[in-house]
Design a protein around this motif. Structure first.
Motif, short mmCIF file in Angstrom:
data_model
loop_
_atom_site.label_atom_id
_atom_site.label_comp_id
_atom_site.label_asym_id
_atom_site.label_seq_id
_atom_site.Cartn_x
_atom_site.Cartn_y
_atom_site.Cartn_z
N ALA A 197 18.40 -23.26 31.16
CA ALA A 197 18.40 -24.72 31.32
C ALA A 197 17.04 -25.24 31.76
O ALA A 197 16.57 -26.28 31.27
CB ALA A 197 19.47 -25.13 32.33
N ASP A 198 16.39 -24.50 32.67
CA ASP A 198 15.08 -24.92 33.14
C ASP A 198 14.05 -24.91 32.01
O ASP A 198 13.31 -25.87 31.82
CB ASP A 198 14.62 -24.00 34.29
CG ASP A 198 13.29 -24.41 34.86
OD1 ASP A 198 13.11 -25.60 35.18
OD2 ASP A 198 12.40 -23.53 34.99
N HIS A 199 14.04 -23.86 31.22
CA HIS A 199 13.08 -23.75 30.13
C HIS A 199 13.39 -24.68 28.96
O HIS A 199 12.49 -25.06 28.23
CB HIS A 199 12.99 -22.31 29.64
CG HIS A 199 12.21 -21.43 30.58
ND1 HIS A 199 10.88 -21.20 30.45
CD2 HIS A 199 12.60 -20.75 31.68
CE1 HIS A 199 10.47 -20.41 31.41
NE2 HIS A 199 11.50 -20.10 32.19
N MET A 200 14.67 -25.02 28.80
CA MET A 200 15.03 -25.93 27.71
C MET A 200 14.91 -27.39 28.12
O MET A 200 15.11 -28.28 27.31
CB MET A 200 16.47 -25.63 27.24
CG MET A 200 16.66 -24.23 26.67
SD MET A 200 15.68 -23.88 25.21
CE MET A 200 16.52 -24.85 24.00
N GLY A 201 14.64 -27.63 29.40
CA GLY A 201 14.49 -29.00 29.90
C GLY A 201 15.80 -29.71 30.17
O GLY A 201 15.84 -30.93 30.26
N TRP A 202 16.89 -28.97 30.30
CA TRP A 202 18.19 -29.57 30.55
C TRP A 202 18.38 -30.03 31.98
O TRP A 202 19.32 -30.73 32.30
CB TRP A 202 19.32 -28.60 30.20
CG TRP A 202 19.32 -28.16 28.76
CD1 TRP A 202 18.78 -28.82 27.69
CD2 TRP A 202 19.91 -26.98 28.24
NE1 TRP A 202 18.98 -28.11 26.54
CE2 TRP A 202 19.68 -26.97 26.84
CE3 TRP A 202 20.60 -25.92 28.81
CZ2 TRP A 202 20.11 -25.95 26.03
CZ3 TRP A 202 21.03 -24.90 27.98
CH2 TRP A 202 20.79 -24.93 26.61
N MET A 203 17.50 -29.58 32.88
CA MET A 203 17.67 -29.89 34.30
C MET A 203 16.89 -31.13 34.72
O MET A 203 16.81 -31.45 35.89
CB MET A 203 17.26 -28.68 35.15
CG MET A 203 18.15 -27.48 34.85
SD MET A 203 17.74 -26.02 35.79
CE MET A 203 18.47 -26.44 37.36
N GLY A 204 16.33 -31.82 33.77
CA GLY A 204 15.68 -33.08 34.08
C GLY A 204 14.26 -33.02 34.17
O GLY A 204 13.29 -32.82 34.38
#
Length: 192
Positions: free
Chosen positions: A185-192
């Motif tokens: 999620a962090d690398h895919m930018g899902w965490m904002g």
């Protein structure tokens, strides 16, 4: 990098391994020597991965950053799912008495878990290549920190596992899956 920033980096690179070690300690209930051996495996792998990332960063910037999250997610998810599956299996006295089979499965799972929890250190190594940091001191610091925290985590897991082995194994599996998902999620930018 300052000694304080190296220490913080080393501890942050070790937290995934610590969480995994608590789950392994609960599942396998190791003696101290086994915990130390497992700690060495985690520590060595965790020390090697930033060196690999650093080398890749010097040769091909961006390559590791593009795939590290998928590798970490896949390895951690697979090991976590296996731990969840095992948490729901009844304890069989015959399985406990088969050290050859357990050792083979345990060694493969140990290395897969160690690699999965250290993939992010490879990405850190890529970044360290760009800032000209002393990778040897940082890799050694990460390795020692991981060794200490993993050994400690195994022994904590063993103590907790005496009473709550299956619960701790379940929580360890969930933790590994969540760590893999958070990396993804962090690398895919899902965490904002």
């Amino acid at each position: 990098m300052t000694p304080l920033s190296i220490a913080v980096l080393s501890l942050s690179m070790s937290t995934d391994a610590f969480a995994a070690a608590v789950g392994r300690g609960a599942a396998h209930r190791p003696v101290f020597a086994t915990a130390v051996r497992n700690g060495l495996v985690f520590g060595v792998i965790e020390a090697i991965t930033p060196l690999i990332g650093w080398g890749l960063g010097l040769m091909a910037a961006g390559f590791v950053e593009q795939i590290d999250h998928w590798i970490a997610f896949g390895l951690l998810g697979a090991v976590g799912a296996k731990m969840l599956w095992e948490a729901f299996q009844p304890v069989d006295a015959e399985d406990e008495g088969a050290p050859g089979r357990a050792a083979r499965n345990g060694a493969l799972a140990l290395v897969a878990t160690a690699v999965g929890t250290s993939i992010d250190a490879a990405a850190v190594g890529v970044g360290l290549a760009f800032i000209g940091a002393n990778i040897w001191i940082i890799a050694l610091s990460i390795g020692v920190s991981t060794f200490v925290l993993t050994t400690l985590g195994m022994m904590i897991g063993k103590a907790v596992g005496v009473r709550f082995g299956k619960v701790a194994e379940f929580l360890g599996g969930v933790a590994l899956i969540l760590i893999g998902l958070s990396i993804l999620a962090d690398h895919m930018g899902w965490m904002g």
